[in-house]
Design an enzyme around this catalytic site. Structure first.
Site, PDB file in Angstrom:
ATOM      1  N   LYS A 190      43.153  47.443  34.643  1.00 33.11           N
ATOM      2  CA  LYS A 190      44.282  46.434  34.487  1.00 33.11           C
ATOM      3  C   LYS A 190      43.856  46.896  36.477  1.00 33.11           C
ATOM      4  CE  LYS A 190      48.531  44.482  35.746  1.00 33.11           C
ATOM      5  NZ  LYS A 190      50.258  44.879  35.030  1.00 33.11           N
ATOM      6  N   SER A 244      51.990  39.996  34.062  1.00 38.36           N
ATOM      7  CA  SER A 244      51.032  40.041  34.598  1.00 38.36           C
ATOM      8  C   SER A 244      49.977  40.643  33.926  1.00 38.36           C
ATOM      9  CB  SER A 244      51.679  41.157  35.831  1.00 38.36           C
ATOM     10  OG  SER A 244      52.119  41.719  35.489  1.00 38.36           O
ATOM     11  N   SER A 294      54.887  42.755  30.899  1.00 37.92           N
ATOM     12  CA  SER A 294      53.306  42.664  31.519  1.00 37.92           C
ATOM     13  C   SER A 294      52.012  42.979  30.478  1.00 37.92           C
ATOM     14  CB  SER A 294      53.408  43.314  33.179  1.00 37.92           C
ATOM     15  OG  SER A 294      53.980  42.248  34.006  1.00 37.92           O
TER      16      SER A 294
END
EC number: 6.3.5.7
Length: 491
Positions: A79, A154, A178
């Site tokens: 990420k 997210s 997330s």
């Protein structure tokens, strides 16, 4: 590629047997990445040259008989809010579009020490603020199961990367759901460890008392292997727990007969819970019962207060953490400012997107004189009560069970003009972060339209081993993915 053959242990065995080289494995995944990327927009940065060089180095070391780490030669994605030395880390924000960290995050450093190979940095909601990966400054990511739907957020890019087969596993961060919510939306396994189980050093902060790094994988066993590598004390992170890391894979195949699974009443009574989600998760509970677990209905009376509590605490911490981005030392700087004050305000107005600005304003308001007692301090008190509800529940059960998300993945743009509807997508995951507990999302079914549904299992503090055991036993018995619908971008 068959997803059942895409596990870490299976690839590792093939590499050790010489059936495939690390370079060939990496090239396979890069080819898959390059095929799917135009449709999915998963990656902010693709590191082809680095990946091939690392794979060649590992192949040479293997040929020389050198000892290799447990992830040697396996392609991984990260990420884009975890610092990677020498590789852009943007947080999907214009503010950090050109930021190249001079240091490595602890979690990623441990992956590389274990032999993992970086294939790219994945897209996310800007500064991890969002539930759909639509607030990224670099464009939205699409769900591999249906391009008209979101992958969640997210960490939507990390979930979609694993689901689409462009990497074997990935890392994300979880502040209010997330990791787990995108895992549910994309039909993969997503694990949020206990707060402090994994170091946050090098994770670009959103809400420091809530953020936690964790893995995405195609199986629970793979998630256990990744947690084994990234967990453990770190003197650079004062919130990282100085406790021994157990063998997370050792108990995966042990029976769960006699374990008590608490079904949280409030979660199944939640307003807006989709009927197909309800049915799939109840079927998952029945599967655990068939394996010998005892189902116990429990109550967490303040569970549904988590949303309101979170949206005071998290924006307040974000307001403080993001104050450092002022256009002075690094990050985006507005041009043609007449003074330091206008340069700072213009840099923030132009560098941050709408959702980030909204949350900063909420947090600044909640912390302002005259309101801090009414909002921030009150929210912290409710947070304590939510944690006590969990403590009470764990007096009588071993793990807790809920849906991961109230619905399958929603359509892109569905909540564009309604941020509150977007926030409610994390209704069932947020309380876990407020309490600092570990939780995992495992695929448990599909909607009639072919979208994945996830079941969330919640463990007590530092009880990831038992959590993974229950999740693995369910996964093996249910074998949900063998009955999955066809999707052109899901191998």
């Amino acid at each position: 590629m068959d997803r059942k053959t895409m596990t870490i242990s299976a690839w590792r065995q093939q590499l050790q047997n010489g059936d495939i080289s690390s370079r060939e494995l990496v090239d396979q995944h890069i080819e898959r990445l390059e095929t799917a990327e135009p449709s999915l927009s998963v990656y902010n940065e693709i590191t082809v040259e680095r990946a091939r060089a690392d794979a060649d180095r590992i192949d040479a070391a293997r040929a020389a008989g050198e000892s290799l780490g447990p992830l040697a030669g396996l392609p991984l994605a990260i990420k884009d809010n975890l610092c990677t030395r020498g590789v852009r880390t943007t947080c999907s924000s214009r503010m950090l579009e050109h930021f190249v960290p001079p240091y490595e995050s602890t979690a990623t450093e441990r992956l590389w020490q274990a032999g993992g190979v970086l294939v790219g940095k994945t897209n996310l909601d800007e500064f991890a603020m969002g539930g759909s990966t639509e607030t990224s400054a670099f464009g939205a990511t699409h769900n591999p199961w249906n391009l008209d739907h979101v992958p969640g957020g997210s960490s939507g890019g990390s979930a979609a990367a694993v689901a689409s087969g462009s990497c074997i596993a990935s890392l994300g961060s979880d502040t209010g759901g997330s990791i787990r919510q995108p895992a549910s939306f994309c039909g993969v396994v997503g694990l949020k460890p206990t707060y402090g189980r994994v170091s946050r050093w090098g994770l670009v902060a959103f809400a420091s008392s809530l953020d936690q790094v964790g893995p995405f994988a195609t199986s629970v066993a793979d998630a256990a292997e990744l947690l084994q590598v990234i967990a453990g004390p770190d003197p650079r992170d004062s919130t990282c727990l100085n406790v021994e890391v157990p063998d997370y894979s050792a108990g995966l195949n042990q029976s769960i007969k006699g374990l008590k699974v608490g079904v949280i009443k409030e979660c199944f009574d939640a307003k807006g819970l989709d009927g197909e989600v309800n049915a799939s998760v109840r079927a998952a509970a029945a599967q655990l019962e068939a394996l010998g677990a005892e189902l116990v209905e429990v109550s967490c009376p303040r569970f549904n207060d988590g949303i309101a509590t979170y949206y005071v605490i998290a924006p307040s911490e974000a307001s403080a953490n993001l104050a450092r981005y002022d256009g002075v030392k690094y990050g985006f700087r507005a041009a043609d400012a007449e003074s330091l004050a206008t340069m700072t305000s213009s840099s923030r107005a132009e560098g941050f997107g709408e959702e980030v600005q909204r949350r900063i304003l909420i947090g600044t308001y909640a912390l302002s004189a005259g309101y801090v007692d009414a909002y921030y301090k009150k929210a912290q008190q409710v947070r304590t009560l939510i944690r006590r509800d969990f403590d009470a529940a764990f007096q009588s059960v071993d793990v807790l069970l809920t849906p991961t998300a109230p619905s399958p993945a929603f359509k892109a743009g569905a909540h564009k003009d309604d941020p509150l509807a977007m926030y409610l997508a994390d209704l069932l995951t947020i309380p876990v972060n407020l309490a600092g507990l570990p939780a995992i999302s495992v695929p448990c079914g599909f909607s009639q339209t072919g979208l994945p549904i996830g079941v969330q299992l919640i463990g007590n503090v530092l009880d990831e081993a038992r959590l993974l055991q229950v999740a693995h036993q369910y996964e093996q018995a249910a074998d949900v993915l063998s009955q999955r619908p066809k999707a052109p971008l899901v191998p």
